[in-house]
Structures are given as C-alpha cells and as structure tokens.
Design a protein around this motif. Structure first.
Motif, PDB file in Angstrom:
ATOM      1  N   VAL A 164      -9.358  -2.699  -4.847  1.00 49.36           N
ATOM      2  CA  VAL A 164     -10.556  -1.961  -5.266  1.00 49.36           C
ATOM      3  C   VAL A 164     -10.495  -0.516  -4.769  1.00 49.36           C
ATOM      4  O   VAL A 164     -10.802   0.422  -5.506  1.00 49.36           O
ATOM      5  CB  VAL A 164     -11.842  -2.680  -4.767  1.00 49.36           C
ATOM      6  CG1 VAL A 164     -13.070  -1.788  -4.939  1.00 49.36           C
ATOM      7  CG2 VAL A 164     -12.036  -3.991  -5.520  1.00 49.36           C
ATOM      8  N   GLN A 165     -10.054  -0.332  -3.511  1.00 46.15           N
ATOM      9  CA  GLN A 165      -9.849   1.033  -2.986  1.00 46.15           C
ATOM     10  C   GLN A 165      -8.869   1.799  -3.850  1.00 46.15           C
ATOM     11  O   GLN A 165      -9.062   2.968  -4.175  1.00 46.15           O
ATOM     12  CB  GLN A 165      -9.223   0.970  -1.589  1.00 46.15           C
ATOM     13  CG  GLN A 165     -10.169   0.851  -0.433  1.00 46.15           C
ATOM     14  CD  GLN A 165      -9.376   0.764   0.876  1.00 46.15           C
ATOM     15  OE1 GLN A 165      -8.302   1.333   1.018  1.00 46.15           O
ATOM     16  NE2 GLN A 165      -9.925   0.025   1.823  1.00 46.15           N
ATOM     17  N   LEU A 166      -7.805   1.129  -4.201  1.00 47.87           N
ATOM     18  CA  LEU A 166      -6.755   1.764  -4.998  1.00 47.87           C
ATOM     19  C   LEU A 166      -7.296   2.192  -6.368  1.00 47.87           C
ATOM     20  O   LEU A 166      -7.054   3.311  -6.826  1.00 47.87           O
ATOM     21  CB  LEU A 166      -5.600   0.779  -5.185  1.00 47.87           C
ATOM     22  CG  LEU A 166      -4.467   1.239  -6.090  1.00 47.87           C
ATOM     23  CD1 LEU A 166      -3.580   2.238  -5.355  1.00 47.87           C
ATOM     24  CD2 LEU A 166      -3.635   0.057  -6.568  1.00 47.87           C
ATOM     25  N   PHE A 204       1.453  -1.967  -5.727  1.00 50.19           N
ATOM     26  CA  PHE A 204       2.215  -0.750  -6.047  1.00 50.19           C
ATOM     27  C   PHE A 204       2.411  -0.567  -7.550  1.00 50.19           C
ATOM     28  O   PHE A 204       2.540   0.555  -8.034  1.00 50.19           O
ATOM     29  CB  PHE A 204       3.546  -0.739  -5.285  1.00 50.19           C
ATOM     30  CG  PHE A 204       3.364  -0.288  -3.856  1.00 50.19           C
ATOM     31  CD1 PHE A 204       3.313   1.061  -3.540  1.00 50.19           C
ATOM     32  CD2 PHE A 204       3.178  -1.212  -2.841  1.00 50.19           C
ATOM     33  CE1 PHE A 204       3.096   1.488  -2.234  1.00 50.19           C
ATOM     34  CE2 PHE A 204       2.965  -0.796  -1.518  1.00 50.19           C
ATOM     35  CZ  PHE A 204       2.923   0.558  -1.227  1.00 50.19           C
ATOM     36  N   LEU A 205       2.398  -1.679  -8.268  1.00 49.04           N
ATOM     37  CA  LEU A 205       2.467  -1.586  -9.731  1.00 49.04           C
ATOM     38  C   LEU A 205       1.187  -0.927 -10.267  1.00 49.04           C
ATOM     39  O   LEU A 205       1.243  -0.016 -11.103  1.00 49.04           O
ATOM     40  CB  LEU A 205       2.628  -2.995 -10.304  1.00 49.04           C
ATOM     41  CG  LEU A 205       3.060  -3.141 -11.759  1.00 49.04           C
ATOM     42  CD1 LEU A 205       4.372  -2.419 -12.030  1.00 49.04           C
ATOM     43  CD2 LEU A 205       3.194  -4.625 -12.117  1.00 49.04           C
ATOM     44  N   ARG A 210      -2.189   3.552 -12.264  1.00 49.31           N
ATOM     45  CA  ARG A 210      -3.360   4.392 -12.010  1.00 49.31           C
ATOM     46  C   ARG A 210      -2.952   5.856 -11.800  1.00 49.31           C
ATOM     47  O   ARG A 210      -3.802   6.721 -11.674  1.00 49.31           O
ATOM     48  CB  ARG A 210      -4.078   3.860 -10.756  1.00 49.31           C
ATOM     49  CG  ARG A 210      -5.504   4.329 -10.561  1.00 49.31           C
ATOM     50  CD  ARG A 210      -6.467   3.584 -11.442  1.00 49.31           C
ATOM     51  NE  ARG A 210      -7.874   3.910 -11.120  1.00 49.31           N
ATOM     52  CZ  ARG A 210      -8.632   4.722 -11.857  1.00 49.31           C
ATOM     53  NH1 ARG A 210      -8.126   5.315 -12.915  1.00 49.31           N
ATOM     54  NH2 ARG A 210      -9.892   4.947 -11.519  1.00 49.31           N
ATOM     55  N   GLY A 211      -1.647   6.105 -11.729  1.00 48.93           N
ATOM     56  CA  GLY A 211      -1.178   7.483 -11.556  1.00 48.93           C
ATOM     57  C   GLY A 211      -1.232   7.977 -10.127  1.00 48.93           C
ATOM     58  O   GLY A 211      -1.367   9.175  -9.890  1.00 48.93           O
ATOM     59  N   CYS A 212      -1.127   7.082  -9.136  1.00 49.73           N
ATOM     60  CA  CYS A 212      -1.158   7.501  -7.735  1.00 49.73           C
ATOM     61  C   CYS A 212       0.252   7.916  -7.306  1.00 49.73           C
ATOM     62  O   CYS A 212       1.173   7.087  -7.337  1.00 49.73           O
ATOM     63  CB  CYS A 212      -1.627   6.356  -6.838  1.00 49.73           C
ATOM     64  SG  CYS A 212      -3.194   5.630  -7.350  1.00 49.73           S
ATOM     65  N   THR A 213       0.398   9.161  -6.919  1.00 52.62           N
ATOM     66  CA  THR A 213       1.746   9.656  -6.589  1.00 52.62           C
ATOM     67  C   THR A 213       1.803  10.364  -5.237  1.00 52.62           C
ATOM     68  O   THR A 213       2.870  10.782  -4.817  1.00 52.62           O
ATOM     69  CB  THR A 213       2.223  10.675  -7.649  1.00 52.62           C
ATOM     70  OG1 THR A 213       1.237  11.714  -7.753  1.00 52.62           O
ATOM     71  CG2 THR A 213       2.389  10.020  -9.011  1.00 52.62           C
ATOM     72  N   PHE A 217       2.331   6.848  -1.699  1.00 52.66           N
ATOM     73  CA  PHE A 217       2.703   6.465  -3.060  1.00 52.66           C
ATOM     74  C   PHE A 217       3.927   7.230  -3.563  1.00 52.66           C
ATOM     75  O   PHE A 217       4.474   6.903  -4.613  1.00 52.66           O
ATOM     76  CB  PHE A 217       1.518   6.618  -4.007  1.00 52.66           C
ATOM     77  CG  PHE A 217       0.383   5.694  -3.664  1.00 52.66           C
ATOM     78  CD1 PHE A 217       0.566   4.317  -3.681  1.00 52.66           C
ATOM     79  CD2 PHE A 217      -0.860   6.191  -3.292  1.00 52.66           C
ATOM     80  CE1 PHE A 217      -0.459   3.456  -3.340  1.00 52.66           C
ATOM     81  CE2 PHE A 217      -1.897   5.330  -2.951  1.00 52.66           C
ATOM     82  CZ  PHE A 217      -1.701   3.965  -2.976  1.00 52.66           C
ATOM     83  N   GLN A 218       4.343   8.246  -2.802  1.00 57.94           N
ATOM     84  CA  GLN A 218       5.612   8.894  -3.133  1.00 57.94           C
ATOM     85  C   GLN A 218       6.759   7.883  -3.015  1.00 57.94           C
ATOM     86  O   GLN A 218       7.784   8.036  -3.669  1.00 57.94           O
ATOM     87  CB  GLN A 218       5.882  10.065  -2.184  1.00 57.94           C
ATOM     88  CG  GLN A 218       5.021  11.275  -2.500  1.00 57.94           C
ATOM     89  CD  GLN A 218       5.087  12.350  -1.417  1.00 57.94           C
ATOM     90  OE1 GLN A 218       5.815  12.200  -0.432  1.00 57.94           O
ATOM     91  NE2 GLN A 218       4.330  13.399  -1.597  1.00 57.94           N
TER      92      GLN A 218
END
Ligand SMILES: *[C@@H]1O[C@H](CO)[C@@H](O)[C@H](O)[C@H]1NC(C)=O
Length: 332
Positions: A164-166, A204-205, A210-213, A217-218
């Motif tokens: 949910v945070q993600l 991580f998928l 969600r476009g987290c980079t 997330f790098q």
C-alpha cells in the motif's frame, strides 16, 4: 478427439529435441497453433468456472484475471496480423471480452465485501497497470541462496502494508513509491522461500509497474534477478518432488510473476504440460486433489496466459528469431 494431455504428448514427441525452453523448439506455425489451441481451450474452461464463482473470488484472484486479460489483448493484436492465426485471434478476443465483463462484475462484489482492501489495491486491477515484458532474459543460477530461511517470515499484513505504501493508496499518503525502513528490510531480506519470496518479487515488480526508480528502486532489477533465480530453483525442486500438493500454487505463482518480469526460462514446455494436466476436466478449475480453488484457478490462468503471450511474442517461423539475449549454454 484425443485428450489434451495426449495431444500435447504427441506434439512433444513430434518436435525436435527441445532443451528445456519453450521457445526454440516451436519453429513452425502449425506447432505454435496446436499449443495455442490447447492453452486457449484450458483458459476457456477455467473462465467458465471463474464466472460461476465470481462472488467469492477475492481481489488477489481478480489480479490474475486482469493479468491474463492484458496478455490476451496483446496476443489478439499480434495474431490478427498473421492470417493462419486469425481464427485463434478471434477466440482470444472473445475470451478477453468475457474476462473484462467478469472483472467489472467482480468489482461490484469486492466493493461490498471489502471496500478498504479494494480502495488500496484497485489500481492493480486497472487496465494498463500490468505492463508486459518486451525483452526476454534468463535467470542466473549463481544467484541462488546457499540455504533458505527455515520459516516463511513475511506476514500477509506487513506485506500488504508495504504494498500500500508502494502504491501510495493508503489514507495517510497519496505519494507512490513509499518505502519505510521496515518495508525495505522485509522486502530485501535474503533467504526467503515460498510466498515470502514471491511477495518480495511482487513488491519490486509493482515498483516497476508504478514507475518507482529512485533510491533503493534503482536496484530493482538486481533484486528481481535475485528473487527469480531463487524462484526458478524452487520450481525445479517442486518438479523434482512431482509437484506434490501444495506446491502447485506457488509453482504457478512463480511462473506468473517471473514471467511478467521477462524471464523466458520459466516458460518450459514440460511445465506447461504439467499445468495443463492439473486442470480438472469436469469443472475446468484448479485446486487441491479433491476440490476447486478460485485462487489456484486464477493463478493458473495468469501463468497459462503467459505461455500464450510468449508464444505470440516469439517471431513466426518464416522470420529470424531475435531474442534479446543469447540462448543459454545449457538447459538450466
Ligand atoms: C550471474 O551472476 C554472477 C554473480 O553475480 C555473475 O558473475 C555472472 O556474470 C552472471 N552470469 C550471467 C550469464 O549473467
């Protein structure tokens, strides 16, 4: 007509030696169409089952249905361009329409049964949330953990809270890509197996979807490589013990998640054959030895949809294959 299992067996025998990958052996449009037909028939029967059980299917199950629908959309478009596969494309399109209607009806049930959970996770049921892989890679066996942790130590509650945070769908935040220290440590903890591992992979998928980079997330791809290498190892172990119950569910979940992650080595013809053989002929469902499970069936259809997708994503016989990475040296 021969039973699907027998047909697949005959087909397997007719094909050149395969190695363990699905792709390289399927070099004729005919064998491709035969396998596609088997998968589609299984999906059509499973869909009838899921439609009947709609009120009791939870959101996690509907996520599997959404994943399948995304896969089908792509397959339909690809095969519409290839005359020999156009009849299959039409079937795929009709199945996709049924699934879309089922998802819409299911949303009404989910709103009644668990509105909070729906609000937090509805995003993952939206069209376009699940992005299909367009380049294929393989798992790297040297990343397998020397030992697994004895316990599955990631609870459903903490896993959900981290997701949910993600997603940024909780009441206290509207920013996606949130990652507390606790979640970071849970989601990157080494040594997980089973659902602990598949939830780490899912995390991580979804970060990718969600476009987290930024920040940790790098390294998303490194974690995904690590998790899928271990999920591959666990699937080999499940196979080695004859897929004894209850390993079938996690086995198919691993194929669903790592397949969506772009690992083509999860799409082994013999694993497809195994999954097709588990479908109950009468009900069309998947589940324990004497019962049907909606969750199991939803996971199965998403895994099977992945096989159909990679079949369609792989170039037809009259063109040179152009996989994104060179084929692996050995069968594992
Ligand atoms: C597999 O992972 C190991 C360890 O990280 C690395 O040294 C090796 O180059 C990788 N192999 C491939 C084929 O990527």
């Amino acid at each position: 007509m021969a039973s699907p299992g027998l047909l697949l067996l005959l087909l397997l025998m007719a094909l050149p030696p395969l190695g363990s990958y699905l792709l390289p052996g399927l070099d004729t449009a005919k064998s491709k169409a035969t396998i596609a037909d088997l998968i589609l028939s299984a999906l059509e029967r499973a869909t009838v089952f899921l439609e009947q059980r709609l009120p009791e299917i939870n959101l996690d199950g509907m996520v599997g249905v959404r994943v399948l629908e995304e896969q089908l959309k792509s397959v339909q478009e690809k095969w519409a361009q290839e005359p020999p596969l156009q009849p299959l494309s039409l079937r795929v399109g009709m199945l996709g329409e049924k699934l879309e209607a089922a998802i819409q009806r299911s949303l009404l049930y989910l709103k009644l049964s668990d509105p909070k959970y729906l609000r937090e996770f509805q995003l993952t049921l939206q069209p376009g949330f699940w992005k299909l892989p367009h380049a294929w890679i393989h798992t790297n066996a040297s990343l397998v953990y020397p030992t697994f942790q004895p316990q599955d130590s990631l609870s459903e509650e903490s896993s959900d809270a981290c997701l949910v945070q993600l997603l940024g769908t909780g009441t206290d935040s509207s920013e996606p890509c949130g990652l507390s220290d606790l979640c970071r440590s849970l989601m990157t903890k080494p040594g997980c197996s089973g659902y602990c591992l598949s939830h780490q992979m899912l995390f991580f998928l979804w970060a990718r979807m969600r476009g987290c980079t930024q920040g940790p997330f790098q390294q998303s791809q490194d974690y995904i490589n690590l998790f899928c290498a271990n999920m591959m190892d666990l699937n080999h172990r499940a196979e080695a013990i004859g897929y004894a119950y209850p390993t079938q569910d996690i086995f198919m979940e691993n194929i669903m998640f790592c397949g969506m992650g772009g690992y083509s080595d999860f799409y082994k013809l013999r694993w497809l054959e195994a999954i097709l053989s588990w479908q109950k002929q009468r009900e069309g469902c998947f589940g324990e030895p004497d019962g049907c499970s909606s969750h199991n069936t939803a996971t199965a259809v998403a895994a099977l949809g992945g096989f159909l997708y990679i079949l369609a994503d792989y170039p037809p016989a009259n063109r040179e294959p152009h996989p994104s990475t060179p084929p692996p040296p050995s069968s594992h």
